[in-house]
Design a protein around this motif. Sequence first.
Motif, PDB file in Angstrom:
ATOM      1  N   ARG A   1       1.361  50.971  43.313  1.00  0.00           N
ATOM      2  CA  ARG A   1       1.329  52.104  42.385  1.00  0.00           C
ATOM      3  C   ARG A   1       2.154  51.757  41.169  1.00  0.00           C
ATOM      4  O   ARG A   1       3.177  51.083  41.265  1.00  0.00           O
ATOM      5  CB  ARG A   1       1.928  53.361  43.011  1.00  0.00           C
ATOM      6  CG  ARG A   1       0.978  54.166  43.820  1.00  0.00           C
ATOM      7  CD  ARG A   1       1.584  55.507  44.162  1.00  0.00           C
ATOM      8  NE  ARG A   1       0.669  56.238  45.023  1.00  0.00           N
ATOM      9  CZ  ARG A   1       1.016  57.281  45.750  1.00  0.00           C
ATOM     10  NH1 ARG A   1       2.259  57.715  45.723  1.00  0.00           N
ATOM     11  NH2 ARG A   1       0.131  57.889  46.489  1.00  0.00           N
ATOM     12  N   LEU A   2       1.698  52.252  40.027  1.00  0.00           N
ATOM     13  CA  LEU A   2       2.461  52.170  38.776  1.00  0.00           C
ATOM     14  C   LEU A   2       2.694  53.590  38.299  1.00  0.00           C
ATOM     15  O   LEU A   2       1.787  54.422  38.355  1.00  0.00           O
ATOM     16  CB  LEU A   2       1.698  51.376  37.721  1.00  0.00           C
ATOM     17  CG  LEU A   2       1.504  49.898  38.028  1.00  0.00           C
ATOM     18  CD1 LEU A   2       0.554  49.267  37.018  1.00  0.00           C
ATOM     19  CD2 LEU A   2       2.833  49.172  38.025  1.00  0.00           C
ATOM     20  N   TYR A   3       3.900  53.851  37.837  1.00  0.00           N
ATOM     21  CA  TYR A   3       4.285  55.184  37.389  1.00  0.00           C
ATOM     22  C   TYR A   3       4.806  55.149  35.959  1.00  0.00           C
ATOM     23  O   TYR A   3       5.587  54.277  35.604  1.00  0.00           O
ATOM     24  CB  TYR A   3       5.434  55.745  38.232  1.00  0.00           C
ATOM     25  CG  TYR A   3       5.196  55.847  39.706  1.00  0.00           C
ATOM     26  CD1 TYR A   3       4.723  57.020  40.279  1.00  0.00           C
ATOM     27  CD2 TYR A   3       5.489  54.777  40.546  1.00  0.00           C
ATOM     28  CE1 TYR A   3       4.533  57.124  41.646  1.00  0.00           C
ATOM     29  CE2 TYR A   3       5.300  54.873  41.912  1.00  0.00           C
ATOM     30  CZ  TYR A   3       4.825  56.047  42.457  1.00  0.00           C
ATOM     31  OH  TYR A   3       4.641  56.145  43.811  1.00  0.00           O
ATOM     32  N   SER A   4       4.396  56.140  35.200  1.00  0.00           N
ATOM     33  CA  SER A   4       5.108  56.497  33.966  1.00  0.00           C
ATOM     34  C   SER A   4       5.552  57.923  34.204  1.00  0.00           C
ATOM     35  O   SER A   4       4.754  58.770  34.600  1.00  0.00           O
ATOM     36  CB  SER A   4       4.190  56.438  32.745  1.00  0.00           C
ATOM     37  OG  SER A   4       4.799  57.111  31.660  1.00  0.00           O
TER      38      SER A   4
ATOM     39  N   HIS B 187      10.041  54.942  27.817  1.00  0.00           N
ATOM     40  CA  HIS B 187      10.669  55.014  29.139  1.00  0.00           C
ATOM     41  C   HIS B 187      10.105  53.870  29.981  1.00  0.00           C
ATOM     42  O   HIS B 187       8.960  53.450  29.780  1.00  0.00           O
ATOM     43  CB  HIS B 187      10.362  56.347  29.825  1.00  0.00           C
ATOM     44  CG  HIS B 187      10.837  57.545  29.069  1.00  0.00           C
ATOM     45  ND1 HIS B 187      12.146  57.751  28.727  1.00  0.00           N
ATOM     46  CD2 HIS B 187      10.164  58.614  28.582  1.00  0.00           C
ATOM     47  CE1 HIS B 187      12.275  58.888  28.074  1.00  0.00           C
ATOM     48  NE2 HIS B 187      11.071  59.428  27.956  1.00  0.00           N
ATOM     49  N   PRO B 188      10.866  53.390  30.958  1.00  0.00           N
ATOM     50  CA  PRO B 188      10.361  52.292  31.786  1.00  0.00           C
ATOM     51  C   PRO B 188       9.112  52.689  32.589  1.00  0.00           C
ATOM     52  O   PRO B 188       8.970  53.833  33.005  1.00  0.00           O
ATOM     53  CB  PRO B 188      11.517  51.993  32.751  1.00  0.00           C
ATOM     54  CG  PRO B 188      12.706  52.681  32.197  1.00  0.00           C
ATOM     55  CD  PRO B 188      12.219  53.786  31.319  1.00  0.00           C
ATOM     56  N   ILE B 189       8.223  51.735  32.782  1.00  0.00           N
ATOM     57  CA  ILE B 189       7.097  51.886  33.711  1.00  0.00           C
ATOM     58  C   ILE B 189       7.598  51.364  35.054  1.00  0.00           C
ATOM     59  O   ILE B 189       8.284  50.349  35.109  1.00  0.00           O
ATOM     60  CB  ILE B 189       5.871  51.077  33.242  1.00  0.00           C
ATOM     61  CG1 ILE B 189       5.391  51.594  31.875  1.00  0.00           C
ATOM     62  CG2 ILE B 189       4.748  51.150  34.268  1.00  0.00           C
ATOM     63  CD1 ILE B 189       4.307  50.730  31.233  1.00  0.00           C
ATOM     64  N   TYR B 190       7.278  52.058  36.136  1.00  0.00           N
ATOM     65  CA  TYR B 190       7.758  51.677  37.459  1.00  0.00           C
ATOM     66  C   TYR B 190       6.634  51.136  38.330  1.00  0.00           C
ATOM     67  O   TYR B 190       5.488  51.573  38.228  1.00  0.00           O
ATOM     68  CB  TYR B 190       8.432  52.865  38.150  1.00  0.00           C
ATOM     69  CG  TYR B 190       9.757  53.214  37.528  1.00  0.00           C
ATOM     70  CD1 TYR B 190      10.925  52.614  37.957  1.00  0.00           C
ATOM     71  CD2 TYR B 190       9.832  54.125  36.478  1.00  0.00           C
ATOM     72  CE1 TYR B 190      12.141  52.904  37.371  1.00  0.00           C
ATOM     73  CE2 TYR B 190      11.038  54.430  35.887  1.00  0.00           C
ATOM     74  CZ  TYR B 190      12.190  53.816  36.337  1.00  0.00           C
ATOM     75  OH  TYR B 190      13.389  54.108  35.749  1.00  0.00           O
TER      76      TYR B 190
ATOM     77  N   VAL C  83       9.044  47.844  36.025  1.00  0.00           N
ATOM     78  CA  VAL C  83       8.168  46.689  35.823  1.00  0.00           C
ATOM     79  C   VAL C  83       8.947  45.527  35.217  1.00  0.00           C
ATOM     80  O   VAL C  83       8.651  44.366  35.492  1.00  0.00           O
ATOM     81  CB  VAL C  83       6.944  47.078  34.956  1.00  0.00           C
ATOM     82  CG1 VAL C  83       6.169  45.860  34.500  1.00  0.00           C
ATOM     83  CG2 VAL C  83       6.038  48.028  35.717  1.00  0.00           C
ATOM     84  N   SER C  84       9.974  45.834  34.452  1.00  0.00           N
ATOM     85  CA  SER C  84      10.778  44.759  33.850  1.00  0.00           C
ATOM     86  C   SER C  84      11.398  43.856  34.913  1.00  0.00           C
ATOM     87  O   SER C  84      11.650  42.682  34.659  1.00  0.00           O
ATOM     88  CB  SER C  84      11.861  45.343  32.952  1.00  0.00           C
ATOM     89  OG  SER C  84      12.713  46.194  33.692  1.00  0.00           O
TER      90      SER C  84
ATOM     91  N   ALA D  69      11.125  61.694  37.181  1.00  0.00           N
ATOM     92  CA  ALA D  69      10.110  61.686  38.244  1.00  0.00           C
ATOM     93  C   ALA D  69       9.808  63.102  38.709  1.00  0.00           C
ATOM     94  O   ALA D  69      10.707  63.911  38.883  1.00  0.00           O
ATOM     95  CB  ALA D  69      10.600  60.843  39.413  1.00  0.00           C
ATOM     96  N   ASP D  70       8.508  63.386  38.916  1.00  0.00           N
ATOM     97  CA  ASP D  70       8.104  64.684  39.457  1.00  0.00           C
ATOM     98  C   ASP D  70       8.359  64.755  40.957  1.00  0.00           C
ATOM     99  O   ASP D  70       8.440  65.822  41.524  1.00  0.00           O
ATOM    100  CB  ASP D  70       6.623  64.959  39.184  1.00  0.00           C
ATOM    101  CG  ASP D  70       6.343  65.184  37.711  1.00  0.00           C
ATOM    102  OD1 ASP D  70       7.293  65.412  36.946  1.00  0.00           O
ATOM    103  OD2 ASP D  70       5.167  65.133  37.322  1.00  0.00           O
ATOM    104  N   GLY D  71       8.412  63.601  41.607  1.00  0.00           N
ATOM    105  CA  GLY D  71       8.717  63.565  43.034  1.00  0.00           C
ATOM    106  C   GLY D  71       7.514  63.508  43.941  1.00  0.00           C
ATOM    107  O   GLY D  71       7.615  63.096  45.083  1.00  0.00           O
TER     108      GLY D  71
END
Length: 157
Positions: free
Chosen positions: A120-123, A103-106, A81-82, A130-132
């Motif tokens: 989508r946003l991921y933590s 940890h970064p948010i994606y 997100v950065s 990542a769980d994949g």
Amino acid sequence: MTVRENHRNNRRGEAGYSMVELMIVLVFISIIAGIALNAAMYAFDVSRLGRTVAEIRCVADAITKYQTDNSSLPGGGLQPVSAIAATVRMSAGVIPTVDGWNHPIYYEPLTTAQGAATFRLYSYGKDGAADGVVTGTWLDFYTDIVIEGGSFVQTRW
């Protein structure tokens, strides 16, 4: 020997605690401390999870506002997100870029089967890995937290 002297002599042999008694007390205190520490660590993780959910909601609201203002989503593939924060801030102000575990948010732009643009946003959770795959189920604090198009698809809450 008087009664008083006899009583004093008996007390001298009984003064203090035996080594066995001290060891039992120390083991008991250690067990209680271990239980309390485990409960405290769990409470900290619950707090970090709640913070992460709130921060991801904030980022999702900012991206939705950006999409409304610009009729498009920020470009690129899966990225922190950065990387899009400066672009999205123009529409929504300051947005968080890290989760509760620091940890970064994606962010990932997507296209639905109907051709609509979504995201989508991921933590990646406590471990930051990542769980994949998005399963839609929640296992533990190491499970990815995922929001798609403003709705959580994988989280504890």
